[in-house]
Design a protein around this motif. Structure first.
Motif, PDB file in Angstrom:
ATOM      1  N   TRP A 131      -7.705  54.228  -2.187  1.00  0.00           N
ATOM      2  CA  TRP A 131      -6.389  53.832  -2.683  1.00  0.00           C
ATOM      3  C   TRP A 131      -5.907  52.567  -1.971  1.00  0.00           C
ATOM      4  O   TRP A 131      -5.943  52.501  -0.744  1.00  0.00           O
TER       5      TRP A 131
ATOM      6  N   CYS B 160      -7.840  63.453   2.459  1.00  0.00           N
ATOM      7  CA  CYS B 160      -7.098  62.459   1.671  1.00  0.00           C
ATOM      8  C   CYS B 160      -5.849  63.046   1.020  1.00  0.00           C
ATOM      9  O   CYS B 160      -5.918  63.736   0.008  1.00  0.00           O
TER      10      CYS B 160
ATOM     11  N   HIS C  87     -13.180  66.006  -0.087  1.00  0.00           N
ATOM     12  CA  HIS C  87     -12.360  64.794  -0.125  1.00  0.00           C
ATOM     13  C   HIS C  87     -10.881  65.134   0.113  1.00  0.00           C
ATOM     14  O   HIS C  87     -10.184  64.430   0.839  1.00  0.00           O
TER      15      HIS C  87
ATOM     16  N   CYS D  23      -5.084  61.686  -2.732  1.00  0.00           N
ATOM     17  CA  CYS D  23      -5.741  62.354  -3.854  1.00  0.00           C
ATOM     18  C   CYS D  23      -5.188  63.759  -4.067  1.00  0.00           C
ATOM     19  O   CYS D  23      -5.099  64.217  -5.206  1.00  0.00           O
TER      20      CYS D  23
ATOM     21  N   CYS E 216     -11.894  57.606  -3.348  1.00  0.00           N
ATOM     22  CA  CYS E 216     -10.694  58.019  -4.084  1.00  0.00           C
ATOM     23  C   CYS E 216     -10.819  57.753  -5.585  1.00  0.00           C
ATOM     24  O   CYS E 216     -10.327  58.518  -6.415  1.00  0.00           O
TER      25      CYS E 216
HETATM   26 ZN   LIG Z   1      -8.713  60.003  -1.950  1.00  0.00          ZN
END
Ligand SMILES: [Zn+2]
Lengths: 59, 189
Positions: B103, A34, A30, A37, A4
């Motif tokens: 994160w 995710c 990604h 993000c 990330c």
């Molecule tokens: Zn991410």
């Protein structure tokens, strides 16, 4: 796979320069896994739009 | 437009111009000067204006140039922060990610950000966030996104490398994202 931290760096740099094909692909992959993000990308776009509005106030 | 109408339009704009200049320059005196110069320039070009909106667009673009001039002057006189030494301010933002670079708390999508743009209170928060991120990040973000300079120009002005410039902009965005989440969008969720 990029993480990330790297993904958000690429999102930011995408606002400054054209990303390479490999970078765009890595980012796309990604994003598939995710949501954080994906949200960041939209938020960075929003920051740009909001700042530009300060810079050119509407009549 | 009649001179009176132009006068009134300019007087109307003054508070907004001052706030804008203050945000960029962080100095009351420098902001007053920049606004004054922009208003003077507007008076001498009064014949160009066809309506209040054209006055506003024109005066703000003059004001932006005055602010950029002032920022350049500060750089020339060495009266500017050391942008190359910005790495030390990054610690707090590293807490956003865990050791594997994921994160620590993944961002949630903001609810209806477009609506915020029409909310006056949002702009107060946005400016407070710009003021609240580390000055090096905030300054470079404003040069890039509010004053509209290209990254290459900013690097040259501040004598830093493009990659350093990108890092600072990225830090600014992460910081602003956090701030707005906490102070604006978080409240709605
Ligand atoms: Zn991410």
């Amino acid at each position: 796979m990029i993480n990330c931290k790297e993904a958000t760096q690429l999102i930011s740099q995408g606002q400054e320069r054209t990303l390479t094909l490999a970078e765009r692909l890595a980012l796309k992959l990604h994003f598939l896994i995710c949501a954080g993000c994906r949200a960041s990308e939209r938020q960075f776009e929003f920051l740009r739009a909001a700042a530009r509005r300060i810079g050119s106030p509407e009549p | 437009m009649t001179p009176d109408e132009i006068q009134a339009a300019l007087a109307d704009m003054r508070p907004q111009m001052l706030r804008f200049a203050r945000l960029q320059l962080r100095s009351e005196a420098a902001a007053e000067d920049a606004v004054q110069e922009a208003l003077l320039a507007a008076h001498t070009s009064a014949d160009k204006f066809t309506g209040a909106s054209s006055v506003k667009t024109w005066v703000f673009s003059i004001l932006k140039n005055k602010i950029i001039d002032e920022l350049r002057r500060r750089v020339r006189e060495g009266n500017v922060m050391d942008f190359a030494a910005a790495e030390d301010e990054m610690k707090d933002l590293d807490d956003l990610f865990d050791q594997r670079g994921h994160w620590a708390a993944p961002p949630m999508a903001w609810a209806d950000p477009e609506a915020a743009l029409d909310n006056q209170q949002f702009w107060v928060v946005f400016e407070a966030c710009l003021d609240g991120v580390p000055p090096k990040h905030g300054r470079i973000f404003m040069m890039r996104e509010i004053l509209g300079l290209e990254t290459e120009e900013i690097c040259k002005e501040l004598a830093i490398s493009p990659s350093n410039c990108w890092v600072l902009l990225h830090r600014a965005r992460l910081g602003l994202r956090e701030c707005l989440t906490q102070r604006w969008f978080g409240e709605q969720q």
